[in-house]
Design an enzyme around this catalytic site. Structure first.
Site, PDB file in Angstrom:
ATOM      1  N   LYS A 191      44.535  -3.896   5.443  1.00  0.00           N
ATOM      2  CA  LYS A 191      43.205  -3.371   5.140  1.00  0.00           C
ATOM      3  C   LYS A 191      42.214  -4.506   5.340  1.00  0.00           C
ATOM      4  CE  LYS A 191      41.577   0.539   3.126  1.00  0.00           C
ATOM      5  NZ  LYS A 191      42.029   1.915   3.189  1.00  0.00           N
ATOM      6  N   GLY A 196      33.305  15.515  -1.144  1.00  0.00           N
ATOM      7  CA  GLY A 196      33.052  14.719   0.067  1.00  0.00           C
ATOM      8  C   GLY A 196      33.866  15.253   1.227  1.00  0.00           C
ATOM      9  N   ASN A 197      34.144  14.381   2.182  1.00  0.00           N
ATOM     10  CA  ASN A 197      34.845  14.821   3.396  1.00  0.00           C
ATOM     11  C   ASN A 197      36.223  15.400   3.093  1.00  0.00           C
ATOM     12  OD1 ASN A 197      32.816  14.117   5.277  1.00  0.00           O
ATOM     13  ND2 ASN A 197      33.352  11.964   4.975  1.00  0.00           N
ATOM     14  N   VAL A 198      36.988  14.716   2.248  1.00  0.00           N
ATOM     15  CA  VAL A 198      38.335  15.213   1.936  1.00  0.00           C
ATOM     16  C   VAL A 198      38.237  16.452   1.036  1.00  0.00           C
ATOM     17  CG1 VAL A 198      40.543  14.681   0.833  1.00  0.00           C
ATOM     18  CG2 VAL A 198      39.399  12.933   2.210  1.00  0.00           C
TER      19      VAL A 198
HETATM   20  P1  NAD Z   1      33.431  10.745   0.621  1.00  0.00           P
HETATM   21  O1  NAD Z   1      32.610   9.546   0.345  1.00  0.00           O
HETATM   22  O2  NAD Z   1      33.117  11.616   1.779  1.00  0.00           O
HETATM   23  O3  NAD Z   1      33.478  11.693  -0.677  1.00  0.00           O
HETATM   24  C1  NAD Z   1      33.627  11.227  -1.976  1.00  0.00           C
HETATM   25  C2  NAD Z   1      32.843  12.191  -2.859  1.00  0.00           C
HETATM   26  O4  NAD Z   1      33.143  11.886  -4.216  1.00  0.00           O
HETATM   27  C3  NAD Z   1      31.339  12.064  -2.690  1.00  0.00           C
HETATM   28  O5  NAD Z   1      30.772  13.334  -2.471  1.00  0.00           O
HETATM   29  C4  NAD Z   1      30.881  11.449  -4.011  1.00  0.00           C
HETATM   30  O6  NAD Z   1      29.592  11.830  -4.397  1.00  0.00           O
HETATM   31  C5  NAD Z   1      31.934  12.003  -4.944  1.00  0.00           C
HETATM   32  N1  NAD Z   1      32.026  11.306  -6.217  1.00  0.00           N
HETATM   33  C6  NAD Z   1      31.917   9.986  -6.469  1.00  0.00           C
HETATM   34  N2  NAD Z   1      32.029   9.747  -7.778  1.00  0.00           N
HETATM   35  C7  NAD Z   1      32.237  10.945  -8.367  1.00  0.00           C
HETATM   36  C8  NAD Z   1      32.430  11.362  -9.705  1.00  0.00           C
HETATM   37  N3  NAD Z   1      32.454  10.489 -10.705  1.00  0.00           N
HETATM   38  N4  NAD Z   1      32.615  12.679  -9.946  1.00  0.00           N
HETATM   39  C9  NAD Z   1      32.594  13.570  -8.946  1.00  0.00           C
HETATM   40  N5  NAD Z   1      32.399  13.241  -7.666  1.00  0.00           N
HETATM   41  C10 NAD Z   1      32.225  11.948  -7.377  1.00  0.00           C
HETATM   42  O7  NAD Z   1      34.943  10.185   0.718  1.00  0.00           O
HETATM   43  P2  NAD Z   1      36.182  10.964   1.315  1.00  0.00           P
HETATM   44  O8  NAD Z   1      36.399  10.527   2.718  1.00  0.00           O
HETATM   45  O9  NAD Z   1      36.086  12.402   0.995  1.00  0.00           O
HETATM   46  O10 NAD Z   1      37.353  10.310   0.472  1.00  0.00           O
HETATM   47  C11 NAD Z   1      37.546  10.683  -0.885  1.00  0.00           C
HETATM   48  C12 NAD Z   1      38.609   9.790  -1.491  1.00  0.00           C
HETATM   49  O11 NAD Z   1      39.833   9.939  -0.781  1.00  0.00           O
HETATM   50  C13 NAD Z   1      38.275   8.294  -1.440  1.00  0.00           C
HETATM   51  O12 NAD Z   1      38.787   7.705  -2.612  1.00  0.00           O
HETATM   52  C14 NAD Z   1      39.055   7.793  -0.234  1.00  0.00           C
HETATM   53  O13 NAD Z   1      39.392   6.421  -0.353  1.00  0.00           O
HETATM   54  C15 NAD Z   1      40.285   8.685  -0.300  1.00  0.00           C
HETATM   55  N6  NAD Z   1      40.932   8.899   0.987  1.00  0.00           N
HETATM   56  C16 NAD Z   1      40.204   9.368   2.032  1.00  0.00           C
HETATM   57  C17 NAD Z   1      40.829   9.590   3.240  1.00  0.00           C
HETATM   58  C18 NAD Z   1      40.075  10.148   4.413  1.00  0.00           C
HETATM   59  O14 NAD Z   1      40.712  10.556   5.406  1.00  0.00           O
HETATM   60  N7  NAD Z   1      38.755  10.220   4.357  1.00  0.00           N
HETATM   61  C19 NAD Z   1      42.217   9.320   3.387  1.00  0.00           C
HETATM   62  C20 NAD Z   1      42.931   8.858   2.276  1.00  0.00           C
HETATM   63  C21 NAD Z   1      42.287   8.661   1.083  1.00  0.00           C
END
Ligand code: NAD
Length: 361
Positions: A81, A183-185
C-alpha cells in the site's frame, strides 16, 4: 515509542520506502508487506495525517491487510500500500503531484503496483500511469476503472455464503440489509440487493450520496447513529474501519455481519469472539471485500473475463469454507480466515498459479 524497525519486524514487512519530491513537495511512503505470493498491488491513499507516525502506522496496517486479502482471494499477489501525506486536510490533487507519485511507484519496477484508494480517483491513477505502467484502475492511460462495483458484488457473494451456512437459500427476497455508508461500495451493494428483492436501510453523513442511493435503489434511511443497531438480517458497514467495538458489538441486532469496509472490527480477535458468542455470523472483511482487488489484480495478471468472473464468484465458496472451518474447529471466523491465509502463504505461489492460467507481466 516503538521504533520503525520494531514495527516492521513485528508485522513482518519486507520494505518501506519514504520519498520526497523536491519539485512538487510530494511526501509519500510505499510499504511492501509481502511478495511471498507475487508482486504486490495496493491502493494509494491521499490523506492528511497529524503526525508522520500516524501515516506510517496507516500504511503498515493497510499493506499487511492487502497480503491477507490477496492470499484469501487465492491470487498469486503480495500485499502493499502507499500513502501520500497531505499538507492539510482536503489538499487538492494535481497532475504534477500524481506524476511525481507515479515516478516513485516506478522505482519498484513492478514489485509494487499502485491503484486507487481514499482521495485517489481514476484521473489521479491515469496521471500516475503517465510515469509508470505499474498502476491499475484508470480509464484512459491505465485500465481497470473504478473497482467498487466488483467489491460490492464480492460482498454480496459473501452474504450468499452466510445465508447458505445458516440453512437459508441464497435469495434476498424478504431479507433486510442495513448498510452504513452510501458511497461507491455501499450504493453498489444496495443496487444489487434491491434488484434481488431485499429491503435495504442506509445511513450516511453525506446527504448527496444518501439521496443518490434513495433515487437509484429506493432504500430506506435511518440516522447515522442508528444504523449499526438497526434490526436487520444482515449488517454491512461500508464506510469506515473500526466501527465495531467491544462496547457497541453488544448492541447489534443482526444475524450476519458482512462488511464492505476494511478492518471493521476494532480488535479482530476479541470482537470476533464477541460476535460468535452472540450467534452473529461474521465474514471477515478481507475475505468479503476482495472483489475490487480481484478485478484489478486479475486484469494486471492477464486473466480473461471468465477467469475474473470465476475468481469473483469464489468469494462465496471461500466464505463458506471459512464459516465451516470455524464451526468445525470451534473458533472465530476471523481465526479461520487467518488460518487460510497462513496456509496459502506457506504453500507459496506455485499452487495458486497452477489453479489459474495467469500470464506474468
Ligand atoms: P466512498 O468514499 O465512496 O464512500 C464512503 C461513504 O461513507 C461516504 O459516502 C461517506 O460519507 C460515508 N461515511 C463516512 N463516515 C460515515 C459515518 N460515520 N456514517 C455513515 N456514513 C459515513 O468509499 P467507498 O469506495 O465506497 O469505500 C467504502 C469503504 O470500503 C472504505 O472503507 C474503503 O476503504 C473500503 N473498500 C473499498 C473498496 C472499493 O473498491 N472502493 C474495496 C475494498 C474496501
Amino acid at each position: 515509542m516503538t521504533s520503525v524497525f520494531e514495527q516492521i519486524i513485528e508485522r513482518g514487512h519486507e520494505r518501506i520506502c519514504f520519498h520526497h519530491d523536491r519539485k512538487t513537495g510530494l511526501r509519500a511512503i510505499i510499504a511492501i508487506h509481502s511478495t511471498r505470493l507475487g508482486n504486490a498491488l495496493g491502493g494509494t491513499r491521499r490523506w492528511y495525517y497529524p503526525t508522520e507516525a500516524d501515516a506510517l502506522f496507516d500504511v503498515l496496517r493497510l499493506s499487511e491487510g492487502m497480503t491477507f486479502k490477496a492470499a484469501a482471494a487465492g491470487l498469486p499477489m503480495g500485499g502493499a500500500k502507499s500513502v501520500v501525506l497531505l499538507p492539510e486536510s482536503g489538499f487538492r490533487s494535481t497532475e504534477a503531484e500524481a506524476r511525481a507519485m507515479g515516478r516513485f511507484v516506478d522505482t519498484f519496477s513492478g514489485a509494487y503496483i499502485a491503484a486507487e484508494d481514499v482521495g485517489v480517483d481514476t484521473q489521479y491513477v491515469d496521471w500516475m500511469a503517465m510515469e509508470t505502467k505499474h498502476v491499475m484502475g484508470g480509464l484512459k492511460v491505465s485500465h481497470g476503472g473504478d473497482p467498487s462495483p466488483f467489491t460490492a458484488q464480492g460482498v454480496v457473494n459473501a452474504m450468499k455464503a452466510a445465508l447458505i451456512h445458516r440453512g437459508r437459500t441464497a435469495d434476498f427476497k424478504g431479507v433486510t440489509v442495513a448498510i452504513q455508508g452510501a458511497g461507491n461500495v455501499g450504493r453498489n451493494v444496495a443496487r444489487i440487493l434491491t434488484a434481488g428483492g431485499a429491503t435495504v436501510i442506509m445511513a450516511d453523513i453525506n446527504q448527496a450520496n444518501l439521496d443518490l442511493a434513495v433515487k437509484q435503489s429506493n432504500v430506506q434511511v435511518v440516522p447515522t447513529d442508528k444504523i449499526l443497531s438497526t434490526q436487520c438480517d444482515i449488517l454491512s458497514p461500508c464506510a469506515l474501519g473500526g466501527v465495531i467495538t467491544s462496547v457497541n458489538a453488544r448492541n447489534l441486532h443482526c444475524k450476519f455481519l458482512i462488511p464492505g469496509a476494511n478492518n471493521v472490527l476494532m480488535d479482530p480477535d476479541e470482537d470476533a469472539a464477541t460476535l460468535r458468542g452472540m450467534g452473529i455470523t461474521y465474514v471477515p472483511d478481507f475475505v468479503a471485500n476482495a472483489g475490487g482487488l480481484i478485478h484489478l489484480a486479475g486484469l494486471y495478471l492477464g486473466m480473461t473475463e471468465p477467469q475474473l468472473a470465476r475468481k469473483l464468484a469464489e468469494i462465496e465458496t471461500t466464505s463458506l469454507e471459512i464459516l465451516r472451518d470455524a464451526d468445525a474447529n470451534s473458533s472465530t471466523t476471523y481465526a479461520a480466515a487467518v488460518r487460510l491465509v497462513h496456509k496459502r502463504l506457506e504453500e507459496g505461489p506455485q499452487k495458486l498459479k497452477s489453479a489459474d492460467t495467469v500470464h506474468s507481466r
